[in-house]
Design a protein around this motif. Structure first.
Motif, PDB file in Angstrom:
ATOM      1  N   GLY A 185      42.231  27.209  45.419  1.00 33.91           N
ATOM      2  CA  GLY A 185      43.066  27.201  44.228  1.00 33.91           C
ATOM      3  C   GLY A 185      42.387  26.424  43.120  1.00 33.91           C
ATOM      4  O   GLY A 185      41.224  26.015  43.221  1.00 33.91           O
ATOM      5  N   SER A 243      56.061  39.433  41.025  1.00 32.67           N
ATOM      6  CA  SER A 243      55.755  38.287  41.887  1.00 32.67           C
ATOM      7  C   SER A 243      56.995  37.574  42.396  1.00 32.67           C
ATOM      8  O   SER A 243      56.892  36.658  43.218  1.00 32.67           O
ATOM      9  CB  SER A 243      54.896  37.278  41.126  1.00 32.67           C
ATOM     10  N   HIS A 299      48.127  29.090  38.327  1.00 32.07           N
ATOM     11  CA  HIS A 299      47.305  30.254  37.991  1.00 32.07           C
ATOM     12  C   HIS A 299      46.955  30.257  36.511  1.00 32.07           C
ATOM     13  O   HIS A 299      47.550  29.540  35.708  1.00 32.07           O
ATOM     14  CB  HIS A 299      47.984  31.571  38.385  1.00 32.07           C
ATOM     15  N   SER A 310      46.192  41.637  44.599  1.00 31.05           N
ATOM     16  CA  SER A 310      47.588  41.635  45.041  1.00 31.05           C
ATOM     17  C   SER A 310      48.330  42.857  44.527  1.00 31.05           C
ATOM     18  O   SER A 310      48.960  43.574  45.297  1.00 31.05           O
ATOM     19  CB  SER A 310      48.293  40.355  44.583  1.00 31.05           C
ATOM     20  N   HIS A 334      51.203  34.873  45.238  1.00 30.34           N
ATOM     21  CA  HIS A 334      50.957  36.212  44.711  1.00 30.34           C
ATOM     22  C   HIS A 334      49.694  36.298  43.867  1.00 30.34           C
ATOM     23  O   HIS A 334      48.921  37.252  43.979  1.00 30.34           O
ATOM     24  CB  HIS A 334      52.154  36.696  43.897  1.00 30.34           C
ATOM     25  N   HIS A 335      49.457  35.333  42.994  1.00 30.78           N
ATOM     26  CA  HIS A 335      48.205  35.362  42.222  1.00 30.78           C
ATOM     27  C   HIS A 335      47.801  33.972  41.747  1.00 30.78           C
ATOM     28  O   HIS A 335      48.634  33.147  41.413  1.00 30.78           O
ATOM     29  CB  HIS A 335      48.271  36.334  41.049  1.00 30.78           C
ATOM     30  N   ASP A 336      46.496  33.764  41.765  1.00 33.97           N
ATOM     31  CA  ASP A 336      45.872  32.582  41.183  1.00 33.97           C
ATOM     32  C   ASP A 336      45.214  32.931  39.854  1.00 33.97           C
ATOM     33  O   ASP A 336      44.893  32.040  39.061  1.00 33.97           O
ATOM     34  CB  ASP A 336      44.798  32.021  42.123  1.00 33.97           C
ATOM     35  N   ARG A 371      44.466  36.886  44.107  1.00 32.02           N
ATOM     36  CA  ARG A 371      44.668  35.600  44.772  1.00 32.02           C
ATOM     37  C   ARG A 371      43.347  35.173  45.386  1.00 32.02           C
ATOM     38  O   ARG A 371      42.551  36.023  45.817  1.00 32.02           O
ATOM     39  CB  ARG A 371      45.793  35.673  45.802  1.00 32.02           C
ATOM     40  N   CYS A 372      43.095  33.867  45.408  1.00 32.82           N
ATOM     41  CA  CYS A 372      41.771  33.397  45.820  1.00 32.82           C
ATOM     42  C   CYS A 372      41.585  33.430  47.336  1.00 32.82           C
ATOM     43  O   CYS A 372      40.461  33.290  47.820  1.00 32.82           O
ATOM     44  CB  CYS A 372      41.487  32.009  45.267  1.00 32.82           C
ATOM     45  N   GLN A 403      54.753  34.993  48.767  1.00 38.92           N
ATOM     46  CA  GLN A 403      53.624  34.570  49.597  1.00 38.92           C
ATOM     47  C   GLN A 403      53.102  35.794  50.349  1.00 38.92           C
ATOM     48  O   GLN A 403      53.860  36.513  50.991  1.00 38.92           O
ATOM     49  CB  GLN A 403      54.053  33.482  50.579  1.00 38.92           C
TER      50      GLN A 403
END
Length: 319
Positions: A5, A248, A154, A178, A196-198, A189-190, A271
């Motif tokens: 992250g 998300s 994010h 995602s 859901h997303h970074d 996402r990393c 998640q």
């Protein structure tokens, strides 16, 4: 988990006094202050820096005016850092100081990588009673008078070449898609197992490049509301919110940020793990927000903007 992250971000903005007040009102802890740099921290030690727009240690900004200048990603251990060093050695602006790698992504944003310095924390959060599960007994949900963000969750950028950027983050760095707006945007996402997303990359018809927003994770929906109401009381302007993202599932509240772009409180995102299959969506206002309050809630009346203030009556008392 390799990349864990966001560990640190840096804005370039010249009005230090306004930025200092804003990030204090936002709920960040002041770490240090000098003529050249402001440093703030979230609860888990994620750092937010502000440097001058002409700071020499950074590539040219991706857009005019105040904006984001660097994103530092935290990795799990030294072995991951060494592997990334091999993978990124051919990238523009590559440097390796031993404890931090850096390079420039295809849109010109400076990226850093270091063994994560964020700390594990345990904090009390509001519990939600649903029809099936009622974990909160003989207790009220929390009410927050302001927010204290946990971390930078994010970042969202406008990009000129969406496919090139997705290829870089997926193939070079191992990010996982995602969901997508085909040809227009991709949520990444990393790690396969995570929120859901970074990172969200967005390509507009004019293919502009710049910062859309930085999002700060808070405990729960109640802190989204409490934080947003406090920031409004402090006089900062809502861009949109509170509201809820249907893609998300996260609750949000966006404000204008004097350090650049927009800034968001959010909570309760989905998640995902390796079994998740990315979906495709057609862009539309209802895809962005299932519901949202345009202009925000008034931090004093706690109702929508431009309505009457408290008058000592129940709503049912009014004709």
């Amino acid at each position: 988990m390799d990349i864990m992250g966001i560990d640190e971000i840096t804005y370039g903005a010249d009005d230090f006094e306004t930025c200092k007040k804003f990030f204090a009102d936002w709920g960040l802890e002041s770490v240090s202050e000098s003529a050249d740099k402001l440093v703030f921290s979230t609860l888990n030690g994620c750092l937010v820096n502000v440097v001058k727009q002409d700071a020499r240690d950074y590539p040219a900004p991706i857009e005019p005016g105040p904006t984001l200048r660097e994103v530092v990603w935290g990795v799990s251990d030294e072995d991951v850092l060494k592997r990334l060093a091999q993978q990124l050695s051919d990238q523009s602006g590559y440097q390796n100081t031993g404890d931090r790698l850096s390079c420039v992504d295809p849109s010109g944003m400076l990226l850093g990588f270091q063994v994560s310095r964020k700390k594990e924390i345990s904090i009390d959060c509001g519990q939600m009673n649903t029809w099936n599960e009622k974990p909160r007994r003989n207790a009220r949900s929390p009410i927050y008078e302001r927010a204290h963000p946990i971390e930078v969750g994010h970042v969202v950028f406008f990009v000129s070449d969406l496919q090139q950027m997705e290829d870089f983050y997926v193939n070079k760095l191992g990010f996982a898609p995602s969901d997508r707006y085909p040809g227009r945007g991709v949520f990444l996402r990393c790690d396969e197992d995570g929120g859901h997303h970074d990172l969200f990359l967005l390509q507009t018809p004019d293919k502009k490049v710049g910062l859309n927003h930085v999002a700060f994770a808070v405990r729960d929906i109640h802190e989204v509301f409490g934080g947003g109401l406090h920031v409004d009381r402090c006089g900062w302007k809502t861009q949109l919110g509170p509201g809820r993202h249907p893609i998300s599932s996260a609750y949000f509240w966006y404000f204008q940020n004097p350090a650049g772009g927009l800034i968001e409180y959010y909570a309760d995102e989905d998640q995902l793990d390796k079994d998740w299959v990315p979906r495709e969506f057609e862009p539309s206002p209802t895809r962005f927000a299932e519901w949202a309050v345009d202009g925000g809630l008034d931090g004093n009346t706690r109702r929508q903007k431009n309505v009457g203030g408290p008058d000592g009556k129940f709503l049912t008392d009014r004709k």
